[in-house]
Design an enzyme around this catalytic site. Structure first.
Site, PDB file in Angstrom:
ATOM      1  N   ARG A 285     -15.872  19.132  -9.125  1.00 27.50           N
ATOM      2  CA  ARG A 285     -15.524  18.107  -8.151  1.00 27.50           C
ATOM      3  C   ARG A 285     -15.448  16.733  -8.807  1.00 27.50           C
ATOM      4  O   ARG A 285     -14.603  15.921  -8.423  1.00 27.50           O
ATOM      5  CB  ARG A 285     -16.620  18.011  -7.073  1.00 27.50           C
ATOM      6  CG  ARG A 285     -16.475  18.931  -5.905  1.00 27.50           C
ATOM      7  CD  ARG A 285     -17.476  18.527  -4.834  1.00 27.50           C
ATOM      8  NE  ARG A 285     -17.429  17.094  -4.646  1.00 27.50           N
ATOM      9  CZ  ARG A 285     -18.480  16.311  -4.423  1.00 27.50           C
ATOM     10  NH1 ARG A 285     -19.685  16.822  -4.326  1.00 27.50           N
ATOM     11  NH2 ARG A 285     -18.344  15.016  -4.268  1.00 27.50           N
TER      12      ARG A 285
ATOM     13  N   VAL B 260     -31.931   6.615  -1.130  1.00 30.46           N
ATOM     14  CA  VAL B 260     -30.578   6.467  -0.564  1.00 30.46           C
ATOM     15  C   VAL B 260     -30.202   7.678   0.292  1.00 30.46           C
ATOM     16  O   VAL B 260     -29.699   7.529   1.403  1.00 30.46           O
ATOM     17  CB  VAL B 260     -29.531   6.225  -1.674  1.00 30.46           C
ATOM     18  CG1 VAL B 260     -28.122   6.122  -1.079  1.00 30.46           C
ATOM     19  CG2 VAL B 260     -29.868   4.963  -2.457  1.00 30.46           C
TER      20      VAL B 260
ATOM     21  N   ARG C 255     -16.309  13.897   1.729  1.00 32.79           N
ATOM     22  CA  ARG C 255     -16.731  12.835   2.649  1.00 32.79           C
ATOM     23  C   ARG C 255     -15.830  11.602   2.514  1.00 32.79           C
ATOM     24  O   ARG C 255     -15.528  10.932   3.506  1.00 32.79           O
ATOM     25  CB  ARG C 255     -18.191  12.480   2.354  1.00 32.79           C
ATOM     26  CG  ARG C 255     -18.745  11.414   3.273  1.00 32.79           C
ATOM     27  CD  ARG C 255     -20.238  11.265   3.107  1.00 32.79           C
ATOM     28  NE  ARG C 255     -20.735  10.028   3.652  1.00 32.79           N
ATOM     29  CZ  ARG C 255     -21.082   9.851   4.918  1.00 32.79           C
ATOM     30  NH1 ARG C 255     -20.968  10.843   5.765  1.00 32.79           N
ATOM     31  NH2 ARG C 255     -21.534   8.683   5.330  1.00 32.79           N
TER      32      ARG C 255
ATOM     33  N   PRO D  67     -24.453  10.350   8.619  1.00 34.19           N
ATOM     34  CA  PRO D  67     -23.720   9.768   9.743  1.00 34.19           C
ATOM     35  C   PRO D  67     -22.587   8.846   9.296  1.00 34.19           C
ATOM     36  O   PRO D  67     -22.535   8.429   8.139  1.00 34.19           O
ATOM     37  CB  PRO D  67     -24.796   8.971  10.479  1.00 34.19           C
ATOM     38  CG  PRO D  67     -25.828   8.666   9.472  1.00 34.19           C
ATOM     39  CD  PRO D  67     -25.767   9.727   8.410  1.00 34.19           C
ATOM     40  N   VAL D  68     -21.687   8.547  10.255  1.00 31.81           N
ATOM     41  CA  VAL D  68     -20.630   7.573  10.001  1.00 31.81           C
ATOM     42  C   VAL D  68     -20.719   6.454  11.049  1.00 31.81           C
ATOM     43  O   VAL D  68     -19.741   5.800  11.354  1.00 31.81           O
ATOM     44  CB  VAL D  68     -19.221   8.229   9.998  1.00 31.81           C
ATOM     45  CG1 VAL D  68     -19.019   9.090   8.770  1.00 31.81           C
ATOM     46  CG2 VAL D  68     -18.977   9.017  11.271  1.00 31.81           C
ATOM     47  N   ASP D  69     -21.935   6.281  11.572  1.00 25.46           N
ATOM     48  CA  ASP D  69     -22.108   5.301  12.659  1.00 25.46           C
ATOM     49  C   ASP D  69     -21.742   3.884  12.232  1.00 25.46           C
ATOM     50  O   ASP D  69     -21.202   3.105  13.021  1.00 25.46           O
ATOM     51  CB  ASP D  69     -23.560   5.351  13.179  1.00 25.46           C
ATOM     52  CG  ASP D  69     -24.581   5.156  12.071  1.00 25.46           C
ATOM     53  OD1 ASP D  69     -24.394   5.729  10.971  1.00 25.46           O
ATOM     54  OD2 ASP D  69     -25.558   4.419  12.279  1.00 25.46           O
ATOM     55  N   LEU D  70     -22.002   3.539  10.977  1.00 28.25           N
ATOM     56  CA  LEU D  70     -21.699   2.169  10.538  1.00 28.25           C
ATOM     57  C   LEU D  70     -20.195   1.938  10.461  1.00 28.25           C
ATOM     58  O   LEU D  70     -19.696   0.862  10.795  1.00 28.25           O
ATOM     59  CB  LEU D  70     -22.354   1.896   9.172  1.00 28.25           C
ATOM     60  CG  LEU D  70     -23.879   2.004   9.150  1.00 28.25           C
ATOM     61  CD1 LEU D  70     -24.422   1.915   7.730  1.00 28.25           C
ATOM     62  CD2 LEU D  70     -24.503   0.900  10.015  1.00 28.25           C
TER      63      LEU D  70
ATOM     64  N   CYS E  85     -23.876  20.670   7.071  1.00 23.42           N
ATOM     65  CA  CYS E  85     -25.224  20.643   7.615  1.00 23.42           C
ATOM     66  C   CYS E  85     -26.256  20.534   6.504  1.00 23.42           C
ATOM     67  O   CYS E  85     -27.365  20.087   6.714  1.00 23.42           O
ATOM     68  CB  CYS E  85     -25.470  21.889   8.451  1.00 23.42           C
ATOM     69  SG  CYS E  85     -25.338  23.389   7.498  1.00 23.42           S
TER      70      CYS E  85
HETATM   71  C1  UD1 Z   1     -20.856   6.675  -1.891  1.00 23.90           C
HETATM   72  C2  UD1 Z   1     -20.464   7.458  -3.110  1.00 23.90           C
HETATM   73  C3  UD1 Z   1     -21.602   8.364  -3.556  1.00 23.90           C
HETATM   74  C4  UD1 Z   1     -22.885   7.568  -3.724  1.00 23.90           C
HETATM   75  C5  UD1 Z   1     -23.185   6.748  -2.493  1.00 23.90           C
HETATM   76  C6  UD1 Z   1     -24.380   5.829  -2.675  1.00 23.90           C
HETATM   77  C7  UD1 Z   1     -18.090   7.673  -2.796  1.00 23.90           C
HETATM   78  C8  UD1 Z   1     -16.937   8.570  -2.566  1.00 23.90           C
HETATM   79  N1  UD1 Z   1     -19.295   8.243  -2.811  1.00 23.90           N
HETATM   80  O1  UD1 Z   1     -21.069   7.616  -0.838  1.00 23.90           O
HETATM   81  O2  UD1 Z   1     -21.223   8.950  -4.799  1.00 23.90           O
HETATM   82  O3  UD1 Z   1     -23.947   8.463  -3.961  1.00 23.90           O
HETATM   83  O4  UD1 Z   1     -22.049   5.937  -2.151  1.00 23.90           O
HETATM   84  O5  UD1 Z   1     -24.198   5.015  -3.771  1.00 23.90           O
HETATM   85  O6  UD1 Z   1     -17.922   6.502  -3.015  1.00 23.90           O
HETATM   86  N2  UD1 Z   1     -25.181   5.999   6.131  1.00 23.90           N
HETATM   87  C9  UD1 Z   1     -25.447   5.828   7.473  1.00 23.90           C
HETATM   88  N3  UD1 Z   1     -24.420   5.535   8.317  1.00 23.90           N
HETATM   89  C10 UD1 Z   1     -23.133   5.367   7.878  1.00 23.90           C
HETATM   90  C11 UD1 Z   1     -22.875   5.515   6.505  1.00 23.90           C
HETATM   91  C12 UD1 Z   1     -23.910   5.827   5.643  1.00 23.90           C
HETATM   92  O7  UD1 Z   1     -26.588   5.968   7.903  1.00 23.90           O
HETATM   93  O8  UD1 Z   1     -22.239   5.103   8.694  1.00 23.90           O
HETATM   94  C13 UD1 Z   1     -26.285   6.354   5.212  1.00 23.90           C
HETATM   95  C14 UD1 Z   1     -26.028   7.675   4.482  1.00 23.90           C
HETATM   96  O9  UD1 Z   1     -26.413   8.783   5.267  1.00 23.90           O
HETATM   97  C15 UD1 Z   1     -26.882   7.507   3.257  1.00 23.90           C
HETATM   98  C16 UD1 Z   1     -26.788   5.998   2.966  1.00 23.90           C
HETATM   99  O10 UD1 Z   1     -26.333   5.397   4.163  1.00 23.90           O
HETATM  100  O11 UD1 Z   1     -28.205   7.838   3.510  1.00 23.90           O
HETATM  101  C17 UD1 Z   1     -25.833   5.655   1.852  1.00 23.90           C
HETATM  102  O12 UD1 Z   1     -24.563   6.157   2.130  1.00 23.90           O
HETATM  103  P1  UD1 Z   1     -23.234   5.446   1.654  1.00 23.90           P
HETATM  104  O13 UD1 Z   1     -23.546   4.232   0.838  1.00 23.90           O
HETATM  105  O14 UD1 Z   1     -22.355   5.287   2.841  1.00 23.90           O
HETATM  106  O15 UD1 Z   1     -22.632   6.549   0.698  1.00 23.90           O
HETATM  107  P2  UD1 Z   1     -21.169   7.128   0.674  1.00 23.90           P
HETATM  108  O16 UD1 Z   1     -20.203   5.990   0.881  1.00 23.90           O
HETATM  109  O17 UD1 Z   1     -21.074   8.311   1.527  1.00 23.90           O
END
Ligand code: UD1
Length: 460
Positions: free
Chosen positions: A419, A349, A111, A141-144, A135
Site C-alpha cells: 500500500r 494519535v 481512508r 470518525p470523520v466528524d471534523l 471496524c
Molecule cells: C493522516 C495520514 C496518516 C497519519 C495521520 C496522522 C494520510 C492519507 N494519512 O491520516 O498516515 O498517520 O494523518 O498523522 O494523510 N479524527 C477524528 N475526527 C475526524 C478526523 C480524525 O476524531 O474527523 C481522529 C482520528 O480518529 C485519529 C486522529 O484524529 O485518532 C488523527 O487523525 P487524522 O490526523 O485525521 O489522520 P488521517 O488524516 O486519517
C-alpha cells in the site's frame, strides 16, 4: 517509456489460484550504499484529490508507485476523471468530473479517498462519498470534516453509510467560515482547505494540522491560483477564488520512507545514505535517533547519512506535527527492542496502533502494553519468526526487525507493505539486504500464520 492508461489490479495479495505472497528476510546482513526516496504517499493522495478542484489538466510529478495511489486513481476514474501515468508522472484531466459516487469497495480500503468530499462539494456544489470503513481501526470518525463543511454552508446527511453533501439554499458556492478544529486532524485540515479554495469569502482554519503534507497540498493549490496563507502553522487562512487553473507540480519526498530507511541503517548497524529528503520534515525523527545513539549527518541540503552507534533506550510519544509522527512509531519500536534499557512508547494519535507488539514479541522482543503505552525492555538479540503485518507501518517495522534478527523472518500480510512503500524490498536489496518474496498456497500461509486476529486496512 510508452504512455499507458492505468489499469491497476485490486488484487489484495492473493490470486485466483489462492496463493499469497510472503517475504523471507534473512537477518544480520550488513547494509551499505545509497537509497533514493520516492514522493510522499500522503501528499500525493491529498493532491490527487485536490485535482478535482481544477477544470483544466494537471500534471503531477514524483508520484510513488503504490497500491494506495492505484486505488486513488480508480476512485478518480469512477468520478469521471481521465488519467495517464508515465513513470512517476501522472496527467490528470478532471474537466468532466461528475457527481457519481465513488465505489464503497474502493473508499473502504483507502481512508484518504474520503478527502475528495471537500473538492467535489466546492466544485460541483454536491458530493456523495461513502464513509471510509474498517471496524478494525476503531471509530476513525470523520466528524471534523463534516462539521467544517457544515460551517461552510453545506447540508450533510449520512444515509446507508454514504455521506451526502450539498451546498445549502440553492447557492452554487460554499461560504467562507471561521472553523476551529477540536483536534489538528490532517485529513480534516486538507478537506476543509481544499473546500475553502473555491468558497465565497475568507475561511480561517484554527488548530489546523501543520504536517508537511498539508503544506505540500497548500502549495499545490496555490500553484493553481488558490489564495492560502499560514499553511504549516496552526492557523490557515484561505480567500476563496471562483476558479482554479492548470498546474505542473512536483510532490515532496516521503519523510516517512526516509525515516524508515534511517531506522534500517540504525537497526542493521550499517552506514547508509539517502536522498532526496527534507531535513526539516524529519526533525523529530532525527532528534530521537540521535537520543538513541545513531548519528545522522547532512551530506548536502537534501542528502543525509545514518551512522550506526550502540542503542540506548528512550521514551517516545506520538503527536501531531511537529511532534513525533505516529507513522514512525512501529519502526522505532523495532529499534528500541534492541536498545539497552527500558523505553516507553506512547501512542496518542490513533487507538489500536500497537498491534505489532505481539508480532515483535514473537521474535523475542520483551514488550508489554499498558493502555496507550508500550513498555519496551531492551533485549540483546531477537530471532527470526513467522510474523503478520497488522498495518502499513507495522509491516515495515517487522521487515526492519527481520534485518536485525538471527535467522529467517517470514513476514505475511504484504498487502499492507505494498500500500505505502515504493519498491521497499528492491531498495533494501540494493543496500545488501537478503530478502525474497515468494508465493505460497493460502493453506501453507495459514499454517505459518501467527495468532494475529484482525489487521488494519487503512492506517497510513
Ligand atoms: C493522516 C495520514 C496518516 C497519519 C495521520 C496522522 C494520510 C492519507 N494519512 O491520516 O498516515 O498517520 O494523518 O498523522 O494523510 N479524527 C477524528 N475526527 C475526524 C478526523 C480524525 O476524531 O474527523 C481522529 C482520528 O480518529 C485519529 C486522529 O484524529 O485518532 C488523527 O487523525 P487524522 O490526523 O485525521 O489522520 P488521517 O488524516 O486519517
Amino acid at each position: 517509456m510508452e504512455d499507458k492508461a492505468i489499469t491497476p489490479s485490486l488484487n489484495n495479495n492473493s490470486t485466483q489460484t489462492d496463493t499469497v505472497s510472503i517475504l523471507k528476510v534473512w537477518g544480520k546482513q550488513p547494509l551499505q550504499g545509497h537509497v533514493r526516496i520516492s514522493g510522499a504517499k500522503n501528499s500525493a493522495l491529498a493532491i490527487m484529490a485536490g485535482t478535482l478542484l481544477c477544470p483544466q489538466d494537471c500534471r503531477l510529478r514524483n508520484i510513488p508507485d503504490l497500491m494506495d495511489i492505484k486505488r486513488m486513481c480508480q476512485i478518480l476514474e469512477a468520478l469521471g476523471v481521465k488519467l495517464q501515468r508515465q513513470d512517476d508522472i501522472l496527467e490528470i484531466d478532471a474537466s468532466s468530473v461528475g457527481c457519481s459516487q465513488a465505489p464503497y469497495e474502493l473508499v473502504s480500503q483507502l481512508r484518504a479517498s474520503f478527502f475528495a468530499i471537500g473538492p467535489l462539494l466546492a466544485r460541483l456544489g454536491i458530493a456523495r462519498v461513502p464513509l471510509p470503513g474498517g471496524c478494525a481501526i476503531g471509530a476513525r470518525p470523520v466528524d471534523l470534516h463534516v462539521r467544517g463543511l457544515q460551517a461552510m454552508g453545506a447540508n450533510v446527511r449520512i444515509e446507508h453509510g454514504i455521506v451526502h453533501a450539498n451546498v445549502k439554499g440553492g447557492r452554487s458556492r460554499l461560504q467562507g467560515a471561521s472553523i476551529y478544529l477540536d483536534y489538528p486532524s490532517v485529513g480534516a485540515t486538507e478537506t476543509l482547505m481544499m473546500a475553502a479554495t473555491l468558497a465565497e469569502g475568507e475561511t480561517i482554519l484554527e488548530n489546523a494540522a501543520q504536517e508537511p503534507e498539508v503544506v505540500d497540498l497548500a502549495n499545490f493549490c496555490r500553484a493553481m491560483g488558490a489564495k492560502i496563507r499560514g499553511a504549516g502553522t496552526n492557523t490557515i487562512m484561505i480567500d476563496g477564488v471562483p476558479r482554479l487553473h492548470s498546474v505542473d507540480y512536483t510532490i515532496v519526498p516521503d519523510r516517512i520512507e526516509a525515516g524508515t530507511f534511517l531506522v534500517a541503517g540504525a537497526i542493521a548497524q550499517s552506514e547508509i545514505s539517502l536522498s532526496p529528503a527534507i531535513p526539516d520534515h524529519l526533525t523529530p525523527v532525527i532528534a530521537k535517533l540521535r537520543e538513541i545513539g545513531p548519528e545522522v549527518v547532512m551530506d548536502s541540503p537534501n542528502r543525509m547519512r545514518v551512522i550506526p552507534r550502540p542503542l540506548q533506550a528512550t521514551d517516545i510519544k506520538t503527536l501531531p506535527y511537529p511532534g513525533f509522527p505516529t507513522d514512525m512509531q512501529a519502526q522505532f519500536m523495532a529499534l528500541l527492542t534492541l536498545a539497552e534499557g527500558n523505553s516507553i512508547i506512547t501512542e496518542t494519535v490513533f487507538e489500536n496502533r500497537l498491534r505489532h507488539v505481539a508480532e515483535l514479541n514473537r521474535m523475542g522482543a520483551d514488550i508489554r502494553i499498558k493502555g496507550q503505552n508500550a513498555i519496551v525492555r531492551g533485549v540483546p538479540m531477537i530471532s527470526g519468526a513467522p510474523v503478520m503485518a497488522t498495518d502499513l507501518r507495522a509491516s515495515a517495522a517487522l521487515v526492519l526487525a527481520g534485518l536485525a534478527a538471527d535467522g529467517m523472518t517470514i513476514v505475511k500480510g504484504l498487502h499492507h507493505l505494498d500500500r505505502g512503500y515504493d519498491g521497499f524490498e528492491n531498495k533494501l536489496r540494493q543496500l545488501g539486504a537478503r530478502l525474497e518474496r515468494v508465493s505460497v498456497q493460502a493453506d501453507e500461509n495459514n499454517s505459518i500464520s501467527s495468532n494475529s486476529a484482525q489487521t488494519i486496512t487503512s492506517l497510513g
